[in-house]
Design a protein around this motif. Structure first.
Motif, mmCIF file in Angstrom:
data_model
loop_
_atom_site.group_PDB
_atom_site.id
_atom_site.type_symbol
_atom_site.label_atom_id
_atom_site.label_comp_id
_atom_site.label_asym_id
_atom_site.label_seq_id
_atom_site.Cartn_x
_atom_site.Cartn_y
_atom_site.Cartn_z
ATOM 1 N N ILE A 20 12.275 23.357 -5.578
ATOM 2 C CA ILE A 20 13.330 23.735 -6.526
ATOM 3 C C ILE A 20 14.551 24.189 -5.749
ATOM 4 C CG2 ILE A 20 13.940 25.258 -8.437
ATOM 5 C CD1 ILE A 20 10.958 25.445 -9.088
ATOM 6 N N VAL A 21 15.663 23.510 -5.975
ATOM 7 C CA VAL A 21 16.901 23.852 -5.287
ATOM 8 C C VAL A 21 17.998 24.118 -6.311
ATOM 9 C CG1 VAL A 21 16.297 22.466 -3.257
ATOM 10 C CG2 VAL A 21 17.683 21.455 -5.075
ATOM 11 N N LYS A 22 18.970 24.927 -5.906
ATOM 12 C CA LYS A 22 20.129 25.194 -6.752
ATOM 13 C C LYS A 22 21.371 24.694 -6.030
ATOM 14 C CE LYS A 22 22.523 28.813 -9.359
ATOM 15 N NZ LYS A 22 22.594 30.261 -9.661
ATOM 16 N N ARG A 23 22.118 23.812 -6.679
ATOM 17 C CA ARG A 23 23.346 23.259 -6.099
ATOM 18 C C ARG A 23 24.515 24.196 -6.410
ATOM 19 N NH1 ARG A 23 24.659 16.898 -6.544
ATOM 20 N NH2 ARG A 23 22.739 16.942 -5.283
ATOM 21 N N GLU A 24 25.221 24.582 -5.360
ATOM 22 C CA GLU A 24 26.368 25.469 -5.520
ATOM 23 C C GLU A 24 27.613 24.835 -4.910
ATOM 24 O OE1 GLU A 24 25.146 29.145 -3.814
ATOM 25 O OE2 GLU A 24 23.892 29.704 -5.541
ATOM 26 N N TYR A 25 28.783 25.206 -5.405
ATOM 27 C CA TYR A 25 30.052 24.610 -5.013
ATOM 28 C C TYR A 25 30.939 25.693 -4.398
ATOM 29 C CZ TYR A 25 28.312 20.829 -7.905
ATOM 30 O OH TYR A 25 27.527 19.816 -8.427
ATOM 31 N N PRO A 26 30.943 25.819 -3.071
ATOM 32 C CA PRO A 26 31.679 26.913 -2.410
ATOM 33 C C PRO A 26 33.180 26.872 -2.644
ATOM 34 C CG PRO A 26 30.892 25.301 -0.801
ATOM 35 C CD PRO A 26 30.230 24.958 -2.096
ATOM 36 N N ASN A 27 33.739 25.680 -2.889
ATOM 37 C CA ASN A 27 35.189 25.557 -3.113
ATOM 38 C C ASN A 27 35.538 25.412 -4.591
ATOM 39 O OD1 ASN A 27 35.576 25.622 -0.315
ATOM 40 N ND2 ASN A 27 35.286 23.398 -0.162
ATOM 41 N N GLY A 28 34.577 25.695 -5.447
ATOM 42 C CA GLY A 28 34.800 25.554 -6.877
ATOM 43 C C GLY A 28 34.418 24.165 -7.370
ATOM 44 N N PHE A 29 34.355 24.021 -8.683
ATOM 45 C CA PHE A 29 33.956 22.758 -9.297
ATOM 46 C C PHE A 29 35.097 22.239 -10.170
ATOM 47 C CE2 PHE A 29 32.128 20.189 -12.675
ATOM 48 C CZ PHE A 29 31.282 19.347 -11.977
ATOM 49 N N VAL A 30 35.551 21.016 -9.862
ATOM 50 C CA VAL A 30 36.608 20.361 -10.647
ATOM 51 C C VAL A 30 36.013 19.128 -11.303
ATOM 52 C CG1 VAL A 30 38.878 19.278 -10.610
ATOM 53 C CG2 VAL A 30 38.367 21.177 -9.046
ATOM 54 N N PRO A 31 35.959 19.076 -12.647
ATOM 55 C CA PRO A 31 35.390 17.915 -13.329
ATOM 56 C C PRO A 31 36.071 16.619 -12.901
ATOM 57 C CG PRO A 31 35.763 19.698 -14.884
ATOM 58 C CD PRO A 31 36.400 20.113 -13.596
ATOM 59 N N GLY A 32 35.272 15.576 -12.672
ATOM 60 C CA GLY A 32 35.788 14.270 -12.308
ATOM 61 C C GLY A 32 36.065 14.099 -10.830
ATOM 62 N N LYS A 33 35.927 15.149 -10.043
ATOM 63 C CA LYS A 33 36.171 15.082 -8.603
ATOM 64 C C LYS A 33 34.845 15.089 -7.837
ATOM 65 C CE LYS A 33 40.720 15.457 -8.867
ATOM 66 N NZ LYS A 33 41.650 14.396 -8.388
ATOM 67 N N ARG A 34 34.909 14.642 -6.580
ATOM 68 C CA ARG A 34 33.754 14.739 -5.692
ATOM 69 C C ARG A 34 33.812 16.106 -5.018
ATOM 70 N NH1 ARG A 34 32.696 9.485 -2.099
ATOM 71 N NH2 ARG A 34 30.796 10.734 -1.771
ATOM 72 N N ASN A 35 33.081 17.033 -5.571
ATOM 73 C CA ASN A 35 33.141 18.415 -5.129
ATOM 74 C C ASN A 35 32.127 18.684 -4.013
ATOM 75 O OD1 ASN A 35 34.989 19.651 -7.336
ATOM 76 N ND2 ASN A 35 33.456 18.509 -8.492
ATOM 77 N N LYS A 36 32.566 19.398 -3.004
ATOM 78 C CA LYS A 36 31.666 19.771 -1.916
ATOM 79 C C LYS A 36 30.618 20.739 -2.450
ATOM 80 C CE LYS A 36 31.568 21.879 2.686
ATOM 81 N NZ LYS A 36 32.358 22.534 3.773
ATOM 82 N N PHE A 37 29.366 20.474 -2.076
ATOM 83 C CA PHE A 37 28.298 21.348 -2.553
ATOM 84 C C PHE A 37 27.284 21.624 -1.444
ATOM 85 C CE2 PHE A 37 26.787 17.025 -3.351
ATOM 86 C CZ PHE A 37 25.507 17.062 -2.838
ATOM 87 N N VAL A 38 26.517 22.656 -1.660
ATOM 88 C CA VAL A 38 25.373 22.979 -0.798
ATOM 89 C C VAL A 38 24.167 23.164 -1.718
ATOM 90 C CG1 VAL A 38 26.702 24.030 1.057
ATOM 91 C CG2 VAL A 38 25.926 25.445 -0.856
ATOM 92 N N GLU A 39 22.991 22.803 -1.205
ATOM 93 C CA GLU A 39 21.764 22.981 -1.970
ATOM 94 C C GLU A 39 20.938 24.089 -1.338
ATOM 95 O OE1 GLU A 39 19.720 19.280 -2.367
ATOM 96 O OE2 GLU A 39 21.002 18.598 -4.017
ATOM 97 N N ASN A 40 20.730 25.144 -2.078
ATOM 98 C CA ASN A 40 19.953 26.273 -1.597
ATOM 99 C C ASN A 40 18.523 26.178 -2.110
ATOM 100 O OD1 ASN A 40 22.172 27.527 -0.311
ATOM 101 N ND2 ASN A 40 22.878 28.320 -2.289
ATOM 102 N N LEU A 41 17.569 26.220 -1.188
ATOM 103 C CA LEU A 41 16.161 26.167 -1.560
ATOM 104 C C LEU A 41 15.753 27.470 -2.237
ATOM 105 C CD1 LEU A 41 13.363 24.759 -1.412
ATOM 106 C CD2 LEU A 41 13.045 25.893 0.804
ATOM 107 N N ILE A 42 15.163 27.344 -3.422
ATOM 108 C CA ILE A 42 14.710 28.524 -4.157
ATOM 109 C C ILE A 42 13.201 28.696 -4.028
ATOM 110 C CG2 ILE A 42 14.584 29.610 -6.438
ATOM 111 C CD1 ILE A 42 17.099 28.059 -7.194
ATOM 112 N N ILE A 43 12.470 27.632 -4.280
ATOM 113 C CA ILE A 43 11.008 27.700 -4.266
ATOM 114 C C ILE A 43 10.457 26.373 -3.770
ATOM 115 C CG2 ILE A 43 8.920 27.907 -5.690
ATOM 116 C CD1 ILE A 43 10.574 29.588 -7.650
#
Length: 319
Positions: A20-43
């Motif tokens: 189980i991972v949670k995707r987060e967007y360190p630079n914010g999320f803009v609809p319709g754009k390719r947003n940089k993300f990181v996946e943090n392992l939860i379980i």
């Protein structure tokens, strides 16, 4: 003075190692754009319906005996270790090259409108010899299911299964003939295979499914010697005991829902445990009042678990 004998359950089905991972967007999320993300392992731990149910039953201090045939990959070995960690007895669990290990990745993300969403991707452990856990063979002189039954040195109070695999159904049929309470859970009903589901239901005492998994309930009229449970999501749950008609129970509200994954498994395990606490692990013991009480208790656990990420959040929060 002798200690009180623990209740016991044997459970089978298709097990997964859940990541189980949670995707987060360190630079914010803009609809319709390719947003940089990181996946943090939860379980990362054993999951799926039978994996969760059997581990929760172990946590409830039942003698919980999963039957599983994993491979001996790192992932397969971890699944067995996780079962032990949650209190399961793994005498019927094997890790051999002939086994199989399924992996499920659950990604928590947001959609274009910023609302939570989940994505699921399933694969098999690297080098896993089979796409699914191997079931016992049923037919022929070398069939392994009759040998398992012959060597079984006890009868559980409850037998749980969740697939249409012939071996699991036949084991349930034998268990039921021995007076064991047989509980069958339907994850998703495919109409083209309805005959297989119906066979499983006829060999069971309790049948559970969600309103999303099964939509057409015409078959219920054929099952007047069962307890049928249908979960309704945010609308609660309803049951039909021995063909007496549907009884609907209200939901248990939760204003802090984080993740609903695993709530159905908590409903199942908590319901079985509630029956056990009331000494009602024989089908003849079931009354509308007992079923109602146990289902409300089960909904309380399921609702609590929704406040945590992962399928066994209540356990993690209490250890």
């Amino acid at each position: 003075m002798n200690e009180e004998k623990k209740l016991s359950i044997i459970g089978v089905g298709s097990y997964n190692l859940d990541t189980i991972v949670k995707r987060e967007y360190p630079n914010g999320f803009v609809p319709g754009k390719r947003n940089k993300f990181v996946e943090n392992l939860i379980i990362e731990e054993i999951g799926s319906n039978p994996g969760n149910v059997m581990c929760i039953m172990g946590w409830f201090d039942w003698e919980s005996y999963p039957i599983a045939l994993f491979d001996n990959s790192e992932e397969g070995m971890k699944m067995t270790a996780d079962m032990k960690r949650y209190g399961c007895n793994t005498r019927f669990v094997t890790n051999t090259p002939e086994g199989g290990t399924n992996l499920l990745k659950v990604t928590h993300d947001i959609d274009e409108n910023g609302n939570p969403k989940r994505r699921f991707s399933k694969r098999h452990a690297p080098g896993s010899g089979f796409p699914k856990d191997k079931a016992f063979t049923v037919m022929g002189k070398d069939a392994t299911l009759p040998k398992f039954i012959q060597q079984l040195d006890f009868l559980p109070d409850v037998y749980f299964f969740e697939s249409t695999t012939a071996a699991w159904r036949e084991l349930g049929k034998w268990m039921r003939s021995q007076g064991v309470l047989v509980y069958y859970e339907i994850q998703r009903m495919y109409l083209k295979e309805f005959a297989k589901y119906l066979k499983c239901m006829k060999e069971s005492d309790i049948i559970k499914f969600s309103d999303e998994a099964v939509e057409d309930l015409d078959f219920v009229d054929e099952l007047k010697d069962k307890l049928i449970i249908q979960t309704l999501g945010a609308k609660g749950v309803r049951f039909n005991l021995r063909g007496a008609g549907w009884v609907t129970l209200p939901p248990v509200q939760n204003d802090n829902v984080v993740d609903t994954e695993g709530c159905g498994d908590w409903t199942t395990a908590s319901f079985i445990n509630a029956l056990g606490k009331r000494g009602a692990v024989k089908f003849s013991d079931l009354t509308s009042e007992i079923v109602s009480e146990c289902l409300m208790e089960a909904q309380e656990y399921a609702s609590r678990n929704a406040s945590y990420f992962g399928t066994k959040g209540i356990i993690t929060a209490n250890t």
